[in-house]
Scaffold this motif. Structure first.
Motif, PDB file in Angstrom:
ATOM      1  N   VAL A   7      -3.037  62.312  10.053  1.00 27.35           N
ATOM      2  CA  VAL A   7      -1.732  62.903  10.325  1.00 27.35           C
ATOM      3  C   VAL A   7      -0.822  61.789  10.826  1.00 27.35           C
ATOM      4  CG1 VAL A   7      -0.466  64.622  11.669  1.00 27.35           C
ATOM      5  CG2 VAL A   7      -2.804  65.105  10.908  1.00 27.35           C
ATOM      6  N   THR A   8       0.368  61.651  10.226  1.00 27.19           N
ATOM      7  CA  THR A   8       1.296  60.590  10.609  1.00 27.19           C
ATOM      8  C   THR A   8       1.993  60.935  11.917  1.00 27.19           C
ATOM      9  OG1 THR A   8       3.225  61.538   9.494  1.00 27.19           O
ATOM     10  CG2 THR A   8       1.743  60.144   8.158  1.00 27.19           C
ATOM     11  N   SER A   9       2.737  59.985  12.437  1.00 29.36           N
ATOM     12  CA  SER A   9       3.482  60.220  13.683  1.00 29.36           C
ATOM     13  C   SER A   9       4.558  61.285  13.499  1.00 29.36           C
ATOM     14  CB  SER A   9       4.126  58.917  14.155  1.00 29.36           C
ATOM     15  OG  SER A   9       5.025  58.432  13.176  1.00 29.36           O
ATOM     16  N   LYS A  10       4.936  61.561  12.257  1.00 25.35           N
ATOM     17  CA  LYS A  10       5.915  62.611  11.965  1.00 25.35           C
ATOM     18  C   LYS A  10       5.240  63.962  11.735  1.00 25.35           C
ATOM     19  CE  LYS A  10       9.436  59.628  10.001  1.00 25.35           C
ATOM     20  NZ  LYS A  10      10.336  59.406   8.868  1.00 25.35           N
ATOM     21  N   GLY A  11       3.919  64.014  11.866  1.00 21.94           N
ATOM     22  CA  GLY A  11       3.192  65.267  11.696  1.00 21.94           C
ATOM     23  C   GLY A  11       2.852  65.590  10.258  1.00 21.94           C
ATOM     24  N   GLN A  12       3.016  64.630   9.361  1.00 25.77           N
ATOM     25  CA  GLN A  12       2.722  64.864   7.952  1.00 25.77           C
ATOM     26  C   GLN A  12       1.282  64.498   7.636  1.00 25.77           C
ATOM     27  OE1 GLN A  12       5.751  62.355   6.270  1.00 25.77           O
ATOM     28  NE2 GLN A  12       7.209  64.042   6.120  1.00 25.77           N
ATOM     29  N   ALA A  13       0.671  65.279   6.753  1.00 26.96           N
ATOM     30  CA  ALA A  13      -0.703  65.026   6.321  1.00 26.96           C
ATOM     31  C   ALA A  13      -0.740  65.083   4.800  1.00 26.96           C
ATOM     32  CB  ALA A  13      -1.647  66.063   6.908  1.00 26.96           C
ATOM     33  N   THR A  14      -1.620  64.303   4.206  1.00 23.23           N
ATOM     34  CA  THR A  14      -1.764  64.302   2.753  1.00 23.23           C
ATOM     35  C   THR A  14      -3.141  64.826   2.402  1.00 23.23           C
ATOM     36  OG1 THR A  14      -0.308  62.386   2.562  1.00 23.23           O
ATOM     37  CG2 THR A  14      -1.728  62.863   0.682  1.00 23.23           C
ATOM     38  N   LEU A  15      -3.161  65.853   1.549  1.00 30.10           N
ATOM     39  CA  LEU A  15      -4.434  66.382   1.062  1.00 30.10           C
ATOM     40  C   LEU A  15      -4.900  65.524  -0.107  1.00 30.10           C
ATOM     41  CD1 LEU A  15      -3.772  70.224   0.991  1.00 30.10           C
ATOM     42  CD2 LEU A  15      -5.092  68.943   2.649  1.00 30.10           C
ATOM     43  N   PRO A  16      -6.185  65.220  -0.171  1.00 28.84           N
ATOM     44  CA  PRO A  16      -6.703  64.463  -1.312  1.00 28.84           C
ATOM     45  C   PRO A  16      -6.451  65.201  -2.627  1.00 28.84           C
ATOM     46  CG  PRO A  16      -8.325  64.567   0.449  1.00 28.84           C
ATOM     47  CD  PRO A  16      -7.223  65.499   0.824  1.00 28.84           C
ATOM     48  N   VAL A  17      -6.283  64.437  -3.698  1.00 30.11           N
ATOM     49  CA  VAL A  17      -5.992  64.982  -5.020  1.00 30.11           C
ATOM     50  C   VAL A  17      -7.000  66.053  -5.422  1.00 30.11           C
ATOM     51  CG1 VAL A  17      -5.835  64.424  -7.480  1.00 30.11           C
ATOM     52  CG2 VAL A  17      -4.822  62.901  -5.799  1.00 30.11           C
ATOM     53  N   ALA A  18      -8.270  65.817  -5.177  1.00 34.53           N
ATOM     54  CA  ALA A  18      -9.297  66.782  -5.582  1.00 34.53           C
ATOM     55  C   ALA A  18      -9.083  68.132  -4.905  1.00 34.53           C
ATOM     56  CB  ALA A  18     -10.686  66.235  -5.256  1.00 34.53           C
ATOM     57  N   MET A  19      -8.696  68.120  -3.640  1.00 35.05           N
ATOM     58  CA  MET A  19      -8.432  69.383  -2.931  1.00 35.05           C
ATOM     59  C   MET A  19      -7.186  70.064  -3.469  1.00 35.05           C
ATOM     60  SD  MET A  19      -9.282  68.749   1.040  1.00 35.05           S
ATOM     61  CE  MET A  19     -10.961  68.579   1.595  1.00 35.05           C
ATOM     62  N   ARG A  20      -6.126  69.288  -3.718  1.00 32.89           N
ATOM     63  CA  ARG A  20      -4.899  69.875  -4.264  1.00 32.89           C
ATOM     64  C   ARG A  20      -5.164  70.511  -5.613  1.00 32.89           C
ATOM     65  NH1 ARG A  20      -2.557  64.830  -2.715  1.00 32.89           N
ATOM     66  NH2 ARG A  20      -2.103  64.367  -4.893  1.00 32.89           N
ATOM     67  N   ARG A  21      -5.942  69.848  -6.432  1.00 29.66           N
ATOM     68  CA  ARG A  21      -6.270  70.416  -7.750  1.00 29.66           C
ATOM     69  C   ARG A  21      -7.092  71.684  -7.608  1.00 29.66           C
ATOM     70  NH1 ARG A  21      -7.448  64.707 -10.659  1.00 29.66           N
ATOM     71  NH2 ARG A  21      -5.288  64.252 -11.189  1.00 29.66           N
ATOM     72  N   ARG A  22      -8.059  71.671  -6.701  1.00 33.57           N
ATOM     73  CA  ARG A  22      -8.918  72.840  -6.485  1.00 33.57           C
ATOM     74  C   ARG A  22      -8.103  74.041  -6.025  1.00 33.57           C
ATOM     75  NH1 ARG A  22     -12.684  76.015  -7.630  1.00 33.57           N
ATOM     76  NH2 ARG A  22     -14.247  76.523  -6.105  1.00 33.57           N
ATOM     77  N   LEU A  23      -7.052  73.775  -5.236  1.00 36.61           N
ATOM     78  CA  LEU A  23      -6.182  74.838  -4.739  1.00 36.61           C
ATOM     79  C   LEU A  23      -5.087  75.215  -5.733  1.00 36.61           C
ATOM     80  CD1 LEU A  23      -5.802  73.631  -1.060  1.00 36.61           C
ATOM     81  CD2 LEU A  23      -6.940  75.719  -1.813  1.00 36.61           C
ATOM     82  N   GLY A  24      -4.989  74.447  -6.813  1.00 36.83           N
ATOM     83  CA  GLY A  24      -3.971  74.737  -7.815  1.00 36.83           C
ATOM     84  C   GLY A  24      -2.577  74.364  -7.364  1.00 36.83           C
ATOM     85  N   LEU A  25      -2.478  73.374  -6.485  1.00 38.94           N
ATOM     86  CA  LEU A  25      -1.170  72.938  -6.016  1.00 38.94           C
ATOM     87  C   LEU A  25      -0.580  71.938  -7.007  1.00 38.94           C
ATOM     88  CD1 LEU A  25      -1.973  72.434  -2.243  1.00 38.94           C
ATOM     89  CD2 LEU A  25      -0.790  74.341  -3.297  1.00 38.94           C
ATOM     90  N   ALA A  26       0.681  72.097  -7.307  1.00 37.98           N
ATOM     91  CA  ALA A  26       1.355  71.216  -8.254  1.00 37.98           C
ATOM     92  C   ALA A  26       1.528  69.826  -7.646  1.00 37.98           C
ATOM     93  CB  ALA A  26       2.716  71.798  -8.622  1.00 37.98           C
ATOM     94  N   ASP A  27       1.772  68.852  -8.519  1.00 40.99           N
ATOM     95  CA  ASP A  27       2.008  67.488  -8.056  1.00 40.99           C
ATOM     96  C   ASP A  27       3.240  67.403  -7.171  1.00 40.99           C
ATOM     97  OD1 ASP A  27      -0.211  66.532  -9.407  1.00 40.99           O
ATOM     98  OD2 ASP A  27       0.928  66.059 -11.229  1.00 40.99           O
ATOM     99  N   SER A  28       4.167  68.333  -7.365  1.00 42.89           N
ATOM    100  CA  SER A  28       5.403  68.317  -6.587  1.00 42.89           C
ATOM    101  C   SER A  28       5.247  68.995  -5.224  1.00 42.89           C
ATOM    102  CB  SER A  28       6.515  69.003  -7.365  1.00 42.89           C
ATOM    103  OG  SER A  28       6.160  70.343  -7.635  1.00 42.89           O
ATOM    104  N   GLY A  29       4.071  69.526  -4.945  1.00 42.90           N
ATOM    105  CA  GLY A  29       3.826  70.154  -3.647  1.00 42.90           C
ATOM    106  C   GLY A  29       3.455  71.614  -3.791  1.00 42.90           C
ATOM    107  N   GLY A  30       3.417  72.297  -2.693  1.00 37.43           N
ATOM    108  CA  GLY A  30       3.047  73.702  -2.686  1.00 37.43           C
ATOM    109  C   GLY A  30       3.047  74.229  -1.266  1.00 37.43           C
TER     110      GLY A  30
END
Length: 84
Positions: A7-30
């Motif tokens: 988690v960054t100092s701004k509170g942002q977190a990045t989900l790994p690509v494999a998890m985003r794909r598994r959840l069906g999240l688009a490349d542009s977010g979700g």
């Protein structure tokens, strides 16, 4: 599937690509729903239900033959008339 997420100092977190794909999240977010269990400190992220899934859940509780509510004002007026 487990991953360590930073988690960054701004509170942002990045989900790994494999998890985003598994959840069906688009490349542009979700959108994800977050739940923090304050007792255990466990954070659970889930994909919110679709409109179709919500409709199916609600439909299970509607009695067969119930007419759909098309006019809320008309419904409230009819309820007021029943009470008077």
């Amino acid at each position: 599937m487990d991953a360590t997420i930073t988690v960054t100092s701004k509170g942002q977190a990045t989900l790994p690509v494999a998890m985003r794909r598994r959840l069906g999240l688009a490349d542009s977010g979700g959108v994800l729903h977050a739940h923090l269990d304050e007792d255990t400190g466990e954070l659970v992220l889930t994909k919110p239900p679709t409109i179709s899934e919500l409709s199916e859940r609600i439909s299970r509780h509607i009695k067969p033959g119930t007419r759909p509510l098309l006019n809320v004002d008309q419904f409230y007026q009819s309820q007021r008339e029943l009470r008077s």
